[in-house]
Design a protein around this motif. Sequence first.
Motif, mmCIF file in Angstrom:
data_model
loop_
_atom_site.group_PDB
_atom_site.id
_atom_site.type_symbol
_atom_site.label_atom_id
_atom_site.label_comp_id
_atom_site.label_asym_id
_atom_site.label_seq_id
_atom_site.Cartn_x
_atom_site.Cartn_y
_atom_site.Cartn_z
ATOM 1 N N TYR A 96 0.832 -1.204 0.000
ATOM 2 C CA TYR A 96 0.000 0.000 0.000
ATOM 3 C C TYR A 96 0.872 1.262 0.000
ATOM 4 C CZ TYR A 96 -4.051 -2.915 1.307
ATOM 5 O OH TYR A 96 -5.046 -3.848 1.326
ATOM 6 N N MET A 97 1.950 1.220 0.789
ATOM 7 C CA MET A 97 2.816 2.402 0.860
ATOM 8 C C MET A 97 3.479 2.673 -0.490
ATOM 9 S SD MET A 97 4.419 1.732 4.614
ATOM 10 C CE MET A 97 5.090 3.297 4.967
ATOM 11 N N LEU A 98 3.830 1.599 -1.175
ATOM 12 C CA LEU A 98 4.440 1.775 -2.498
ATOM 13 C C LEU A 98 3.414 2.318 -3.495
ATOM 14 C CD1 LEU A 98 6.566 -1.504 -2.573
ATOM 15 C CD2 LEU A 98 7.422 0.831 -2.337
ATOM 16 N N ILE A 99 2.162 1.931 -3.293
ATOM 17 C CA ILE A 99 1.097 2.460 -4.162
ATOM 18 C C ILE A 99 0.970 3.967 -3.949
ATOM 19 C CG2 ILE A 99 -1.418 2.481 -4.499
ATOM 20 C CD1 ILE A 99 -1.374 -0.568 -3.958
ATOM 21 N N VAL A 100 1.051 4.364 -2.686
ATOM 22 C CA VAL A 100 0.935 5.797 -2.363
ATOM 23 C C VAL A 100 2.068 6.599 -3.030
ATOM 24 C CG1 VAL A 100 1.087 7.474 -0.459
ATOM 25 C CG2 VAL A 100 -0.365 5.452 -0.233
ATOM 26 N N ALA A 101 3.232 5.970 -3.155
ATOM 27 C CA ALA A 101 4.368 6.687 -3.755
ATOM 28 C C ALA A 101 4.070 7.123 -5.185
ATOM 29 C CB ALA A 101 5.605 5.794 -3.728
ATOM 30 N N ASP A 102 3.176 6.422 -5.860
ATOM 31 C CA ASP A 102 2.856 6.759 -7.255
ATOM 32 C C ASP A 102 1.634 7.667 -7.393
ATOM 33 O OD1 ASP A 102 4.982 5.276 -8.086
ATOM 34 O OD2 ASP A 102 3.817 3.538 -8.727
ATOM 35 N N LEU A 103 1.128 8.155 -6.262
ATOM 36 C CA LEU A 103 -0.067 9.027 -6.314
ATOM 37 C C LEU A 103 0.181 10.269 -7.173
ATOM 38 C CD1 LEU A 103 -1.400 9.502 -2.671
ATOM 39 C CD2 LEU A 103 -2.656 8.637 -4.617
ATOM 40 N N LEU A 153 -2.816 18.206 -1.003
ATOM 41 C CA LEU A 153 -3.137 17.057 -0.137
ATOM 42 C C LEU A 153 -2.266 15.859 -0.519
ATOM 43 C CD1 LEU A 153 -7.055 17.333 -0.138
ATOM 44 C CD2 LEU A 153 -5.452 18.167 1.594
ATOM 45 N N THR A 154 -2.109 15.667 -1.821
ATOM 46 C CA THR A 154 -1.281 14.559 -2.306
ATOM 47 C C THR A 154 0.167 14.747 -1.858
ATOM 48 O OG1 THR A 154 -2.726 14.353 -4.210
ATOM 49 C CG2 THR A 154 -0.574 13.344 -4.399
ATOM 50 N N ALA A 155 0.641 15.994 -1.962
ATOM 51 C CA ALA A 155 2.027 16.273 -1.558
ATOM 52 C C ALA A 155 2.207 15.977 -0.075
ATOM 53 C CB ALA A 155 2.355 17.733 -1.857
ATOM 54 N N CYS A 156 1.194 16.302 0.687
ATOM 55 C CA CYS A 156 1.239 16.072 2.126
ATOM 56 C C CYS A 156 1.382 14.566 2.417
ATOM 57 C CB CYS A 156 -0.071 16.627 2.685
ATOM 58 S SG CYS A 156 -0.231 16.456 4.414
ATOM 59 N N LEU A 157 0.647 13.761 1.669
ATOM 60 C CA LEU A 157 0.727 12.298 1.858
ATOM 61 C C LEU A 157 2.116 11.792 1.511
ATOM 62 C CD1 LEU A 157 -2.649 10.934 0.415
ATOM 63 C CD2 LEU A 157 -2.031 11.448 2.770
ATOM 64 N N LYS A 158 2.647 12.287 0.425
ATOM 65 C CA LYS A 158 3.966 11.801 -0.004
ATOM 66 C C LYS A 158 5.043 12.204 1.002
ATOM 67 C CE LYS A 158 3.412 11.120 -4.902
ATOM 68 N NZ LYS A 158 4.075 11.165 -6.190
ATOM 69 N N MET A 217 9.173 13.758 -5.258
ATOM 70 C CA MET A 217 7.722 13.854 -5.458
ATOM 71 C C MET A 217 7.309 13.338 -6.840
ATOM 72 S SD MET A 217 5.920 15.240 -3.021
ATOM 73 C CE MET A 217 6.216 15.990 -1.435
ATOM 74 N N GLU A 218 8.205 13.440 -7.771
ATOM 75 C CA GLU A 218 7.911 13.088 -9.175
ATOM 76 C C GLU A 218 7.382 11.647 -9.282
ATOM 77 O OE1 GLU A 218 8.179 14.650 -12.232
ATOM 78 O OE2 GLU A 218 7.483 12.715 -13.029
ATOM 79 N N HIS A 246 15.780 12.983 -12.156
ATOM 80 C CA HIS A 246 16.035 13.623 -10.859
ATOM 81 C C HIS A 246 17.118 12.895 -10.083
ATOM 82 C CE1 HIS A 246 12.983 16.702 -10.921
ATOM 83 N NE2 HIS A 246 12.043 15.825 -11.273
ATOM 84 N N LEU A 247 17.026 11.559 -10.088
ATOM 85 C CA LEU A 247 18.006 10.772 -9.321
ATOM 86 C C LEU A 247 19.418 10.998 -9.869
ATOM 87 C CD1 LEU A 247 15.990 7.436 -8.931
ATOM 88 C CD2 LEU A 247 16.771 8.895 -7.054
#
Lengths: 424, 355
Positions: free
Chosen positions: B175-182, B191-196, B266-267, B276-277
Amino acid sequence: MEFQLNALWVMLGAILVILMQGGFIMLETGSTRMKNAGHVAGKTIFTIGLGAIIYWMIGWGIAYGPDGNAFIGLGDFFYNPYNSGEDLPNSVSFIFQFAFAAISLSIAWGGFAERGKLAAYLLFTLVFVALIYPVVSHWIWGGGFLAEDGAQDFAGSTVVHLTGAMAALAATILLKPRIGKFNKDGSANNIQGHNQVFTTLGVLILWVGWFGFNGASTLGVDDTAFFGYVAFTTLLATGAGAIVSLLTVWALSGKADIGTMLNGTLAGLVAITASCAFVDPWAAVVIGAIAGALVYASMKFFEKMKIDDPIYALSVHGAVGVWGTLANGLFATEELAVNQVGVGQAGLFYGGGWGQLLVQLESVVICGIFAFVVSFVALLIIKAVVGLRVTEEQEIMGLDLSEHGSYGYPEHMTNSGKTSGISS
Amino acid sequence: MSVIDVKYWESAVRDASSPQLLRQAREQFHDAANCGQTGDAVLEAVVSVNRIHDAIIKRCLHWSEQQMEREGWGSPPSAYEFVLLGSAGRREQTLWSDQDNGIVYPPPSAAEAEHCEKYYLRLGSVIVDTLNAVGYPPCEGNVLAREPLWCKPVNQWLELLNQWAGDPTWEHVRYMLIVADLRSLTGSGALTACLKEKLFQCVNHDQELPGRMLYNALRHKVLLNIFGGFVKESYGEAAGSIDIKYGAYIPLVNGIRLLSITAGLMEPSTMGRISHLTEQGLLPDPMGASLTAAFQTVLDLRSRSQYKMVDDAYEGTGMVEFGQLTKEDKEALKQALKTGDALQKYLRKQISASR
């Protein structure tokens, strides 16, 4: 005392070999689908029973009858072994030899699996146990022309395994693939067996039984208890087969497939069967290891050829049976071949030159062709008379119900579930 | 080689007056977009395809809000963000991707909480149905805006992230990895940035989490055997094909995503993450260049994978028939798979070293 000890050891071997049928029942049932389980298991017992009577009536006489020639034995039909035998009671000898015939027969059933008619099983048992197997065993073990040439096949890589596999090949060609095995575009589907634990347990039972199969093929207990060495090489080759087959499938497909590993284990056993009494320990490891890799290549080959081999009998017993027999021509040592067993000569790597290898090649070619052609003709006749394959409807419904009227698993039910995950 | 006229198709999407007409427009777009771009054009095409997907989804969202009004729910009670996950979040959807989505909304007052919850769950349900009607089948894993797990006020999302981080089971890590792709499709994105940010904070403050994520990231191996040969499908209708999706694309996506999480990027798009990396020196330059080339190859091959209609919706198989690949394709694919393998080794080394 030696007579009684021989009798005890070979009788124990016969019991172990007959128990190997339990391994075949588990192996074949586990490797096929639930709807055919009762049929696949039950027909083994029935055909052993039928085979025992036929072997007593005809088979033994064709294999070992005293009045024959280099090509066929004659005499001792409806055999009565009471109170006879020189180094070993003939009664024990009969049971031991019959047990081998029954193993070869069970190997042949691999080609019939999941679509053969019960009547075809019955009629083919008659031909196989009365004629096909006895003739080959006469040639190599009954003083036939291949024995005279010095063919080395200690416990039957050719006599038992290749013969059974050639019958399976004839059957699977004539029966054609199971419904759903190949797609219209020629690609194959993996029809998975219903119980991998059964299959695994089957292989273990076979492995244990093989100590009787190979070990008791010494046909007695001599001063050096040579059967121990035979069992030792058998153990090494089997271990090598298990390891190399798993590593091979893992390296090539990325998956450590259990089914392939089990086939590799059996391949180690089949390959060392001919050579267990003739080779050094290191050679036993090499023979088993090559068998482990060969069986995987052979499984892929038959699939590519669009030949349906439901329990991989053609690869495990056929391709590897050939390899095991030829291996003698490479690895047989002079000490074991000439001084210990007294059959043939040393192989290519032990200073014997090409001679033994050519004899081994001769035996696999002749026995293989004979077993295939006679089986093919016999099955063609059976096909014309009663038919070989159940109807499409019966095959779909399963042989338990169509051939026997009840399920092996009466309460079985299918369970469909979907796995879940995020799409990517 | 033709270039997708994004403006034309965005306007066609805007002009569609019903889901049925939008579906027709989407099918016409498929025909226009599916014309075998190669090289740099593939990347361009992926960007264009995803812009059109975004436009279609926005259109569906607009109709869904209208339907909510017709049903008597009124207008949205707060400035919510409709978020895309999975390949849509990464802007890497193929023409026939399914839908993965969710809703994040501002924390409601106690008095509004129940209404907000009901409103957004209903909205989620309506939009999932609308997207389905346009040809996006719902994600089988139920990562959908109609599910309570993926439709929450931001404060509950944050709590949930805390819970997942505190109990990093396989499922929670997933689930956490799913959130990373939001990626937020509507709203400000705050709100999305806040989650990330919360996710990155969890990962940076937990010794165990990166290792757990590593197991997940390495789950799909690249399809090369130890002799460097391709591992193809053995059985079934896809026999002889190569599974580009799970054997090439996913290993690259997973690896780059994990590096991005640990770097706090964030990307969401894989290509953007690689840039970026590399810019930040978190990937050696040569590796960054090979990863860019590898990902381009994989996107190219993925765009050629087969798709079929299942239950009146598009479903990609991710499989490419090996026999149809040219010698150059095979060489490029082998190189891409080797790069994927090198990435997995690099990840293993980096994550183990940081623990």
